[in-house]
Structures are given as C-alpha cells and as structure tokens.
Motif scaffolding. Structure first.
Motif, mmCIF file in Angstrom:
data_model
loop_
_atom_site.group_PDB
_atom_site.id
_atom_site.type_symbol
_atom_site.label_atom_id
_atom_site.label_comp_id
_atom_site.label_asym_id
_atom_site.label_seq_id
_atom_site.Cartn_x
_atom_site.Cartn_y
_atom_site.Cartn_z
ATOM 1 N N TYR A 95 57.569 -39.346 19.486
ATOM 2 C CA TYR A 95 56.992 -40.375 18.624
ATOM 3 C C TYR A 95 58.062 -41.441 18.349
ATOM 4 C CZ TYR A 95 53.248 -36.961 17.912
ATOM 5 O OH TYR A 95 52.209 -36.067 18.098
ATOM 6 N N VAL B 14 48.078 -44.244 10.332
ATOM 7 C CA VAL B 14 46.946 -43.319 10.408
ATOM 8 C C VAL B 14 45.684 -43.986 9.848
ATOM 9 C CG1 VAL B 14 46.041 -41.096 9.549
ATOM 10 C CG2 VAL B 14 48.397 -41.264 10.372
ATOM 11 N N ASN C 245 41.821 -37.842 12.931
ATOM 12 C CA ASN C 245 42.026 -37.515 14.347
ATOM 13 C C ASN C 245 42.768 -38.639 15.063
ATOM 14 O OD1 ASN C 245 40.802 -34.932 14.394
ATOM 15 N ND2 ASN C 245 38.767 -35.872 14.459
ATOM 16 N N LEU C 246 43.433 -39.483 14.294
ATOM 17 C CA LEU C 246 44.277 -40.581 14.778
ATOM 18 C C LEU C 246 43.467 -41.704 15.423
ATOM 19 C CD1 LEU C 246 47.398 -40.474 14.289
ATOM 20 C CD2 LEU C 246 46.310 -38.234 14.253
ATOM 21 N N ASN D 260 45.021 -45.158 15.135
ATOM 22 C CA ASN D 260 46.365 -45.245 15.697
ATOM 23 C C ASN D 260 46.316 -45.809 17.115
ATOM 24 O OD1 ASN D 260 49.078 -43.849 16.848
ATOM 25 N ND2 ASN D 260 49.142 -43.998 14.623
ATOM 26 N N SER E 211 43.861 -47.140 23.253
ATOM 27 C CA SER E 211 43.268 -46.273 22.237
ATOM 28 C C SER E 211 42.947 -44.938 22.899
ATOM 29 C CB SER E 211 42.004 -46.916 21.675
ATOM 30 O OG SER E 211 41.366 -46.069 20.743
ATOM 31 N N ALA E 212 43.144 -43.847 22.192
ATOM 32 C CA ALA E 212 42.919 -42.521 22.771
ATOM 33 C C ALA E 212 41.477 -42.366 23.255
ATOM 34 C CB ALA E 212 43.240 -41.436 21.744
ATOM 35 N N SER F 277 38.582 -41.267 20.978
ATOM 36 C CA SER F 277 38.033 -42.161 19.948
ATOM 37 C C SER F 277 36.862 -42.964 20.524
ATOM 38 C CB SER F 277 39.132 -43.100 19.442
ATOM 39 O OG SER F 277 40.195 -42.386 18.861
ATOM 40 N N SER G 250 44.792 -35.974 23.384
ATOM 41 C CA SER G 250 44.406 -34.987 22.377
ATOM 42 C C SER G 250 45.540 -34.064 21.967
ATOM 43 C CB SER G 250 43.234 -34.153 22.897
ATOM 44 O OG SER G 250 43.593 -33.488 24.097
ATOM 45 N N THR H 191 47.619 -36.259 19.434
ATOM 46 C CA THR H 191 46.926 -36.556 18.185
ATOM 47 C C THR H 191 46.797 -35.295 17.333
ATOM 48 O OG1 THR H 191 44.770 -36.307 19.269
ATOM 49 C CG2 THR H 191 45.690 -38.531 19.134
ATOM 50 N N GLY I 187 49.307 -40.865 17.745
ATOM 51 C CA GLY I 187 48.542 -41.431 18.848
ATOM 52 C C GLY I 187 49.329 -42.515 19.562
#
Length: 296
Positions: free
Chosen positions: A91, A195, A237-238, A241, A252-253, A256, A276, A279, A284
């Motif tokens: 991170y 977050v 769940n981020l 983020n 973006s993850a 999401s 995943s 996160t 994220g």
C-alpha cells in the motif's frame, strides 16, 4: 567539481490530472494483518490467507490496467522492492504523498508499518529525490490526503491513522503556499478518508454519503464538486477507493460493479482489475498506488 544532476521533477497538484509516473510495490510478502476494521472482519469470516502467486497475479492486473489506461500519453510504473518484514508496503499510498512542491514523508501510526520509512527514504535518495517536508507532529498517512485540484485539498483526521496534529502540520505547510485546506474529522473505524471519498475526474468524486459529515459534502458542493454516492457496505469493500488516471480514465476494482457502471454512465473509461485479495486487507487502487508525477 561538476554540478550534480537535478533530481526528478516529481510534482502532483491535482488528483485528476493525467498521471505520468506512479510508485507501486510488488506484494511478494503481503499478508493480511489485523491492523484495521476491514481486515479484522475478513479474518473473522475465516477466509483463507491468499497465496503469494494469486496476490502477484492481481497486482499484475493492476499494473497492466494503469499502463493500458495511460498508454496514449505514457505512464511510467516504478517499483520499490518489498521488505519481508513489512507486509503492507504494497500500500504505497500511505508512506509518502507527492505535492505541488515535491514529496512529503509521512509518519505512519501502526507499529507494523512504521519501518516503511527506511526503504522509502533509501529509494527516493537512490533516485535523486529530495523530500519537500517530513511529517514530525502526530501521525500522517497518505490515504487521508486528497489533492482535489491546484490550490485545494482535504486531509482526513480520524485520530487513528492521521491525527489532528499530523493533519494540521501538513495543512499549515500547504496554507503557507496559498492553498485552501479542509481538515476533515471522521471515525477511525473507516481507516482512511479514501475509504469514504476519492476524486474520479475533474469536478467529480465518489463519496459515501452514509458515513461522511453533511458539512463536508456541503463544502464539496460549494467548491463545484459533485459525486457518485457509494453505499456504506460497498464503501467498506473499498468501493470508493479508486485511482483517477486523468483524461477521462479511472481504475476501479472489478468487484465494484455498480460503481463502475455509474462511472461509465458519466462518460469515463473504467479499467477494472480484480483486486479482491487486497480490498479484503483494507486497500484498493488508491491505496496500492503513490502518484509521483501528474501534469500541471
């Protein structure tokens, strides 16, 4: 004696300007450690610890997404070597933040992460990079620092990862430069302000209305910033983020899905790597990246 070569011109004056250089750390030693409410929930659910090769595969997806998203103008992904005893080095957002005047060395709060300053300072020195400022009051972490646009920033101060003293020290340095800074208190349950809030594009953010103070939302509105609302469960769940690449692109993850659809409806191109495993540990795309240089 010949003059030494100048250091890199690492400057960031906006979260949404085109990204040119970014620092990441391979997750070779990453593991879930119970340092925040998100990972404690993950561990309480009895989830199996992720294998290193699965972590590396997801991280590679993130790197690919960043390079793909910025291929038109060229994004350079730089890597810092991970240390075995510092699993959350992945991170990279938190240990330092780059401002319009250069990098600021942060002061991490959790004992498990405090050692990250050493490889980071060595890395910057090896690249000829000098820190503009070094945090020395309280605690300050990069996930709480949001450079909204030139001259305007928000700094979260939960009293946990970033406390009021750390936030106000950085705010003071930036105010001396003529910037308007809002220090925003919030509950440390949420770990970092990223977050609950991130910029997606110029004038557009993602934000968790369920958890943010209405006064902060009013402040954003007064600055001409609108946002896509992210519900509490998705935020934890981020979902908020995200990483703005600039030029209408954002990372973006993949998980999401609703937010990504909303971002696309805004006309943005969404690069969506599967993240995943990260996160679940509390971070994220925003947490996993430290922008070094963006266009003015």
């Amino acid at each position: 004696m010949p003059e030494s070569a100048p250091g890199p011109a690492w400057r960031v004056s906006s979260e949404t300007a085109p990204l040119r250089e970014v620092l990441l750390c391979p997750p070779d030693h990453y593991r879930w450690i119970p340092t925040n409410s998100i990972v404690r929930r993950t561990l309480a659910e009895g989830r199996q610890a992720p294998a290193t090769h699965h972590l590396q595969a997801q991280h590679a997806e993130l790197v690919h997404a960043i390079r793909q998203g910025g291929a038109a103008w060229g994004i350079e992904v730089r890597l810092i070597a991970p240390e075995p005893h510092l699993p959350y080095m992945a991170y990279t957002r938190d240990s330092a933040v780059v401002t319009h005047e250069g990098p600021v060395l942060c002061q991490l709060e959790r004992p498990q992460r405090r050692g990250e300053y050493a490889p980071l300072t060595d890395w910057h020195a090896a690249h000829g990079s000098a820190f503009w400022r070094k945090s020395s009051a309280g605690t300050l972490e990069g996930g709480d620092i949001h450079i909204i646009r030139p001259g305007l920033a928000a700094i979260g101060a939960s009293g946990g990862r970033t406390d009021e003293a750390g936030a106000e020290q950085l705010a003071g340095w930036l105010r001396e430069e003529g910037w308007e800074i809002r220090v925003e208190p919030f509950d440390e349950h949420f770990l970092h302000l990223d977050v609950l809030f991130c910029m997606a594009a110029d004038g557009l953010a993602v934000a968790c209305e369920d958890a943010l103070d209405p006064a902060f939302l009013d402040w954003l509105r007064g600055k001409g910033i609108r946002w896509i609302d992210v519900p509490y469960r998705a935020a934890m769940n981020l979902g908020c983020n995200i990483l703005a690449l600039g030029n209408g692109r954002v990372v973006s993850a993949r998980e999401s899905t609703e937010l990504n659809a909303a971002l696309r409806a805004e006309g943005l191109e969404v690069l969506d790597p599967a993240l995943s495993l990260f996160t679940a540990g509390g971070g994220g795309p925003h947490c996993l990246t430290c922008p070094l240089r963006r266009d003015d």
